[in-house]
Enzyme design. Sequence first.
Site, PDB file in Angstrom:
ATOM      1  N   HIS A 119       9.692 -32.316 -31.263  1.00 13.69           N
ATOM      2  CA  HIS A 119       9.582 -30.926 -31.706  1.00 13.69           C
ATOM      3  C   HIS A 119      10.024 -30.027 -30.563  1.00 13.69           C
ATOM      4  O   HIS A 119       9.734 -30.295 -29.407  1.00 13.69           O
ATOM      5  CB  HIS A 119       8.125 -30.589 -32.083  1.00 13.69           C
ATOM      6  N   ASP A 168       6.208 -33.529 -40.293  1.00 11.01           N
ATOM      7  CA  ASP A 168       6.991 -34.249 -41.309  1.00 11.01           C
ATOM      8  C   ASP A 168       6.729 -35.753 -41.297  1.00 11.01           C
ATOM      9  O   ASP A 168       6.986 -36.428 -42.286  1.00 11.01           O
ATOM     10  CB  ASP A 168       8.489 -33.980 -41.080  1.00 11.01           C
TER      11      ASP A 168
HETATM   12  C1  SDX Z   1      10.231 -29.009 -38.291  1.00 10.72           C
HETATM   13  O1  SDX Z   1      10.737 -25.286 -35.080  1.00 10.72           O
HETATM   14  C2  SDX Z   1       9.767 -25.525 -35.888  1.00 10.72           C
HETATM   15  O2  SDX Z   1       8.684 -24.959 -35.763  1.00 10.72           O
HETATM   16  C3  SDX Z   1      10.065 -26.493 -37.021  1.00 10.72           C
HETATM   17  C4  SDX Z   1       8.894 -26.923 -37.881  1.00 10.72           C
HETATM   18  C5  SDX Z   1       8.364 -25.764 -38.701  1.00 10.72           C
HETATM   19  O3  SDX Z   1       7.192 -25.826 -39.112  1.00 10.72           O
HETATM   20  O4  SDX Z   1       9.162 -24.816 -39.020  1.00 10.72           O
HETATM   21  O5  SDX Z   1       7.855 -27.440 -37.063  1.00 10.72           O
HETATM   22  C6  SDX Z   1       9.306 -27.983 -38.894  1.00 10.72           C
HETATM   23  O6  SDX Z   1      11.409 -28.830 -38.376  1.00 10.72           O
HETATM   24  C7  SDX Z   1       9.661 -30.181 -37.550  1.00 10.72           C
HETATM   25  C8  SDX Z   1      10.768 -31.086 -36.904  1.00 10.72           C
HETATM   26  C9  SDX Z   1      11.306 -32.017 -37.997  1.00 10.72           C
HETATM   27  N1  SDX Z   1      12.519 -32.700 -37.518  1.00 10.72           N
HETATM   28  C10 SDX Z   1      12.500 -34.034 -37.245  1.00 10.72           C
HETATM   29  O7  SDX Z   1      11.488 -34.728 -37.273  1.00 10.72           O
HETATM   30  C11 SDX Z   1      13.874 -34.628 -36.912  1.00 10.72           C
HETATM   31  C12 SDX Z   1      13.765 -35.544 -35.691  1.00 10.72           C
HETATM   32  N2  SDX Z   1      13.497 -34.726 -34.491  1.00 10.72           N
HETATM   33  C13 SDX Z   1      14.644 -34.317 -33.692  1.00 10.72           C
HETATM   34  O8  SDX Z   1      15.809 -34.071 -34.395  1.00 10.72           O
HETATM   35  C14 SDX Z   1      14.258 -33.293 -32.603  1.00 10.72           C
HETATM   36  O9  SDX Z   1      13.128 -33.754 -32.005  1.00 10.72           O
HETATM   37  C15 SDX Z   1      14.061 -31.840 -33.003  1.00 10.72           C
HETATM   38  C16 SDX Z   1      15.235 -31.278 -33.718  1.00 10.72           C
HETATM   39  C17 SDX Z   1      12.844 -31.689 -33.841  1.00 10.72           C
HETATM   40  C18 SDX Z   1      13.866 -31.043 -31.705  1.00 10.72           C
HETATM   41  O10 SDX Z   1      15.061 -31.076 -31.023  1.00 10.72           O
HETATM   42  P1  SDX Z   1      15.212 -30.378 -29.560  1.00 10.72           P
HETATM   43  O11 SDX Z   1      14.006 -29.609 -29.199  1.00 10.72           O
HETATM   44  O12 SDX Z   1      16.523 -29.687 -29.532  1.00 10.72           O
HETATM   45  O13 SDX Z   1      15.192 -31.630 -28.597  1.00 10.72           O
HETATM   46  P2  SDX Z   1      16.481 -32.382 -28.100  1.00 10.72           P
HETATM   47  O14 SDX Z   1      17.353 -32.715 -29.263  1.00 10.72           O
HETATM   48  O15 SDX Z   1      17.048 -31.606 -26.966  1.00 10.72           O
HETATM   49  O16 SDX Z   1      15.843 -33.766 -27.591  1.00 10.72           O
HETATM   50  C19 SDX Z   1      15.338 -33.899 -26.266  1.00 10.72           C
HETATM   51  C20 SDX Z   1      15.484 -35.384 -25.952  1.00 10.72           C
HETATM   52  C21 SDX Z   1      16.912 -35.905 -26.187  1.00 10.72           C
HETATM   53  O17 SDX Z   1      17.075 -37.038 -25.325  1.00 10.72           O
HETATM   54  P3  SDX Z   1      17.927 -36.831 -23.946  1.00 10.72           P
HETATM   55  O18 SDX Z   1      19.213 -36.136 -24.314  1.00 10.72           O
HETATM   56  O19 SDX Z   1      17.006 -35.978 -23.080  1.00 10.72           O
HETATM   57  O20 SDX Z   1      18.108 -38.230 -23.430  1.00 10.72           O
HETATM   58  O21 SDX Z   1      14.652 -36.151 -26.846  1.00 10.72           O
HETATM   59  C22 SDX Z   1      15.468 -36.993 -27.658  1.00 10.72           C
HETATM   60  C23 SDX Z   1      16.872 -36.424 -27.605  1.00 10.72           C
HETATM   61  O22 SDX Z   1      17.838 -37.454 -27.817  1.00 10.72           O
HETATM   62  N3  SDX Z   1      14.918 -36.919 -29.011  1.00 10.72           N
HETATM   63  C24 SDX Z   1      14.767 -37.954 -29.831  1.00 10.72           C
HETATM   64  C25 SDX Z   1      14.151 -37.440 -30.986  1.00 10.72           C
HETATM   65  N4  SDX Z   1      13.961 -36.123 -30.836  1.00 10.72           N
HETATM   66  C26 SDX Z   1      14.442 -35.798 -29.623  1.00 10.72           C
HETATM   67  N5  SDX Z   1      15.088 -39.269 -29.678  1.00 10.72           N
HETATM   68  C27 SDX Z   1      14.780 -40.069 -30.732  1.00 10.72           C
HETATM   69  N6  SDX Z   1      14.179 -39.653 -31.887  1.00 10.72           N
HETATM   70  C28 SDX Z   1      13.859 -38.343 -32.035  1.00 10.72           C
HETATM   71  N7  SDX Z   1      13.280 -37.904 -33.172  1.00 10.72           N
END
Ligand code: SDX
Length: 426
Positions: A315, A372
């Site tokens: 998140h 989720d």
């Molecule tokens: C919601 O914003 C809100 O408030 C949203 C929400 C709401 O109520 O409105 O809470 C609802 O959208 C919840 C989130 C649902 N989405 C998912 O579950 C999809 C999976 N999660 C990811 O796509 C991700 O964690 C996000 C999009 C939720 C957050 O992305 P960020 O903050 O931009 O983080 P990032 O992509 O920069 O990741 C940081 C690191 C990266 O690794 P490095 O580049 O540092 O090596 O963490 C890794 C990412 O690759 N990473 C994951 C991951 N999420 C982040 N690796 C594996 N699996 C994951 N799910």
Amino acid sequence: MNDTVTITDNRTGKSYDFDILDGTRGPSVVNISSFYTDTGMFTYDNGYTSTASCNSSITFIDGAKGELRYRGIEIEELAEKKSYLEVCFLLLNDTLPTKEQTKEFDLELRHRSFLQEGLTNLFHAFPSGSHPMATLSAATAALSTFHFNHLDMSNESEYQTMARRIIAKMPTLAAFAYRYSIGACFIQPDISKSYTENFLYMMRAYPGGKMHMDMDGQRAIKEIEIKALDTIFTLHADHEQNASTTSVRNVASTGAHPYVAISAGVSALWGRAHGGANESVIKQLEMIGSVENVDAFIARAKDPDDEFRLMGFGHRVYKNFDPRAKVLKSLQVQLQDELNLDSNLMKIANRIEEIALNDEYFVSRKLYPNIDFYSGVILTALKIPTSMFTPIFVIGRTVGWITQWIEFKKGKGMKIARPRQLYLGK
Ligand code: SDX
């Protein structure tokens, strides 16, 4: 005299002071609105990871603590003690309703839950089997054509009517989107039913409005289902400046109709990185198929060269357990006995959680289960089809979007959203 932050351009030695503004909770902000005029440069913040786009008094999140408050009240208390309609009233009016106000609010939403016949016809323009999120987004925008009166922004009761109308109609729009996606006739709202029960009724009833009865003649919609879905609506009601709410505010900033702004929120929410994640979580658990396969998928999620991500994990704000996920996890335990939670899906989900909460990759990146991750398993147990998971998120979040829209419109000095760029072209 405000406290300030000084930024020095080391190329010229010139320093610039910017005011620090303090909120009532959470981090202060540095007011950089004059940064370009002062320095001739833009700030850069891909994905707005460190940028406050507005001030707001609706919802507060402390990502480090895993805290969420609606109008100052903790989500755990609201989820346990208040109905979704009471939470809607709280968000809209910044105070919990009295018993009388709750009754009046409930009655008004029941009366406003019907759609004009012309809007109902819109669904038939789409190919059969269209995903409910696509038709829901279109129908929400189309709602503006039936209520095109220009709002008198100085008239509080007009705001309330505009807000109550879309909160009331969203379950009907979502249920009609579902019924159309399965080729079933529409079931009109039944004003003798509560907000949440009515939604399940409009999704499930047979033509003519009769409900399926269990073998022993039990009600087809059980109290436990209504309470679980009502809690899910509450947990999804608002969440500060997330991607879909930012879309709503951006559309609000151009002066467009409030219902097309909400439609923009519906569209933004559909993405699997956002509200579409709940549907993706279940698809992912089904793809994993068994507990034995979990390790291989965890390895893929950690592989930088593999775009596979663990849906329902991570998140932007929560770097601790999402407090909503905690509420859903305890709800899941309660439902375990009452409803036949899919034990295989549950086992896979529990195994993923067990590994991810101890694996260095996830721990170092503070990737915890988010709302989720659990909502999909519970909605599956409530016999909600996966195509309706994100529309259910839409129903819950509509009150947050419209409340944020109203706050934007009432805000002093709110400007059209118009970010700049770092140009890398010719
Ligand atoms: C919601 O914003 C809100 O408030 C949203 C929400 C709401 O109520 O409105 O809470 C609802 O959208 C919840 C989130 C649902 N989405 C998912 O579950 C999809 C999976 N999660 C990811 O796509 C991700 O964690 C996000 C999009 C939720 C957050 O992305 P960020 O903050 O931009 O983080 P990032 O992509 O920069 O990741 C940081 C690191 C990266 O690794 P490095 O580049 O540092 O090596 O963490 C890794 C990412 O690759 N990473 C994951 C991951 N999420 C982040 N690796 C594996 N699996 C994951 N799910």
